[in-house]
Design an enzyme around this catalytic site. Structure first.
Site, PDB file in Angstrom:
ATOM      1  N   THR A 183      -0.727  39.549   1.356  1.00  0.00           N
ATOM      2  CA  THR A 183      -1.627  40.692   1.460  1.00  0.00           C
ATOM      3  C   THR A 183      -2.689  40.448   2.524  1.00  0.00           C
ATOM      4  O   THR A 183      -3.167  41.389   3.159  1.00  0.00           O
ATOM      5  CB  THR A 183      -2.295  40.971   0.103  1.00  0.00           C
ATOM      6  OG1 THR A 183      -1.288  41.107  -0.894  1.00  0.00           O
ATOM      7  CG2 THR A 183      -3.130  42.235   0.147  1.00  0.00           C
TER       8      THR A 183
ATOM      9  N   TYR B 117       4.523  28.582  -2.915  1.00  0.00           N
ATOM     10  CA  TYR B 117       4.561  30.044  -2.818  1.00  0.00           C
ATOM     11  C   TYR B 117       6.007  30.492  -2.660  1.00  0.00           C
ATOM     12  O   TYR B 117       6.560  30.478  -1.567  1.00  0.00           O
ATOM     13  CB  TYR B 117       3.716  30.467  -1.622  1.00  0.00           C
ATOM     14  CG  TYR B 117       3.324  31.925  -1.542  1.00  0.00           C
ATOM     15  CD1 TYR B 117       3.367  32.748  -2.662  1.00  0.00           C
ATOM     16  CD2 TYR B 117       2.889  32.468  -0.345  1.00  0.00           C
ATOM     17  CE1 TYR B 117       2.990  34.079  -2.582  1.00  0.00           C
ATOM     18  CE2 TYR B 117       2.506  33.802  -0.245  1.00  0.00           C
ATOM     19  CZ  TYR B 117       2.559  34.600  -1.374  1.00  0.00           C
ATOM     20  OH  TYR B 117       2.190  35.910  -1.282  1.00  0.00           O
TER      21      TYR B 117
ATOM     22  N   LYS C  47       4.144  29.535  -7.792  1.00  0.00           N
ATOM     23  CA  LYS C  47       4.083  30.985  -7.923  1.00  0.00           C
ATOM     24  C   LYS C  47       5.496  31.526  -7.815  1.00  0.00           C
ATOM     25  O   LYS C  47       6.146  31.353  -6.785  1.00  0.00           O
ATOM     26  CB  LYS C  47       3.212  31.611  -6.834  1.00  0.00           C
ATOM     27  CG  LYS C  47       3.069  33.125  -6.970  1.00  0.00           C
ATOM     28  CD  LYS C  47       2.844  33.813  -5.653  1.00  0.00           C
ATOM     29  CE  LYS C  47       4.080  33.842  -4.798  1.00  0.00           C
ATOM     30  NZ  LYS C  47       5.156  34.717  -5.322  1.00  0.00           N
TER      31      LYS C  47
END
Length: 297
Positions: free
Chosen positions: A44, A131, A159
């Site tokens: 993001t 990630y 994650k």
């Protein structure tokens, strides 16, 4: 640190540089809202589109604006040498942890992915979150690979992508990974529309796109799940389905960009070229979705 709500704000960008004042404002409002950590330079935050100097500057601003709330800085890049440099910059800027996605142009083997984390963790003095974001990186982790990486020094969290909305399947997914990693390594979930399912299934954290825009809304879902009120967490998440549908249709970055502009949080343009904002029709859908949820800045 890798528990609760990790809110991922935008990094407003033009072709002339970073809107530093707005970066500070966006991060500061997250800290004030009481999020558990702030994910600077995640997907993001547009990390892949920024220069090394820009990323170092964003991390420094985020740490200052966070006022003690842990900042997790994204350090993903194509080459290991670049990742190491970004990790050094993040640590020098005061980041509490780093977030590493294995970016790739040539497809990476499992040994190459493991080697990246091995090289980086050897040099780190702060915790690292793996990630796992195949939708953007096109790297697909197996649980066995996660298990190998989780044994490395300084690996503190993983994650994972969104889980099934079937509670039994979601729990089985989380339990299968949990069985292969040390007890000290937490599991976070992304894919905002399935985050409540992930938290209810035993994930420790939510790496949240919407949390970077509507932190109180995301916190309500997170706190309900943490309190064991699974039904309330799902109900609150379902109330955001108009936004989740737009996330799935257009991609969360473009939707959040348009929503943040509508709420008066950022100016336009704010996405790095060649990314475009949403069409006028899609923007009307975003505004309608925000109105339906009662969302305000």
């Amino acid at each position: 640190m890798f528990r609760g709500l990790s809110a991922f704000p935008l990094t407003p960008t033009t072709e002339y540089g970073i809107d530093e004042k707005t970066v500070h404002t966006l991060v500061s409002r997250l800290a004030t809202a009481g999020v558990d950590s702030i994910g600077a330079l995640g997907s993001t935050g547009g990390y892949a589109y920024l220069t090394r100097d820009q990323r170092a500057r964003v991390t420094k601003i985020a740490v200052e604006a966070a006022d003690g709330v842990p900042v997790i800085a994204g350090i993903g890049a194509l080459r290991t040498s670049q990742v190491l440099a970004l990790a050094e910059d993040a640590q020098n800027a005061g980041a509490s942890a780093v977030l590493l996605a294995p970016m790739t142009y040539q497809p990476l083997t499992e040994d190459e992915v493991f080697g990246l984390y091995e090289d980086v963790t050897r040099e780190l003095s702060v915790p690292l979150c793996v990630y796992d974001n195949p939708g953007t990186t096109h790297v697909h982790f197996t649980d066995e690979l996660h298990g190998r990486i989780a044994q490395l020094p300084n690996v503190a969290s993983i994650k994972i992508p969104g889980v099934s909305n079937d509670p039994a399947q979601a729990k089985a997914r989380v339990d299968a990974l949990r069985a292969l990693i040390p007890e000290t390594v937490t599991i976070g979930v992304s894919g905002d529309w399935t985050a409540a399912d992930g938290l209810n299934a035993g994930c420790d954290a939510w790496h949240s796109v919407i949390g970077g825009l509507l932190p109180q809304t995301a916190l309500a879902i997170t706190r309900a799940a943490e309190a064991g009120d699974t039904a309330r967490a799902i109900t609150l998440s379902n109330q955001l389905e108009p936004l989740w549908a737009l996330f799935r249709r257009h991609g969360s970055l473009r939707v959040v960009s348009a929503a943040a502009h509508h709420l008066g949080l950022i100016a336009e343009p704010n996405l790095p070229r060649p990314l475009h904002g949403l069409t006028a029709h899609a923007r009307r859908d975003v505004i309608a979705a925000l109105d339906s949820t009662g969302a305000t800045a």
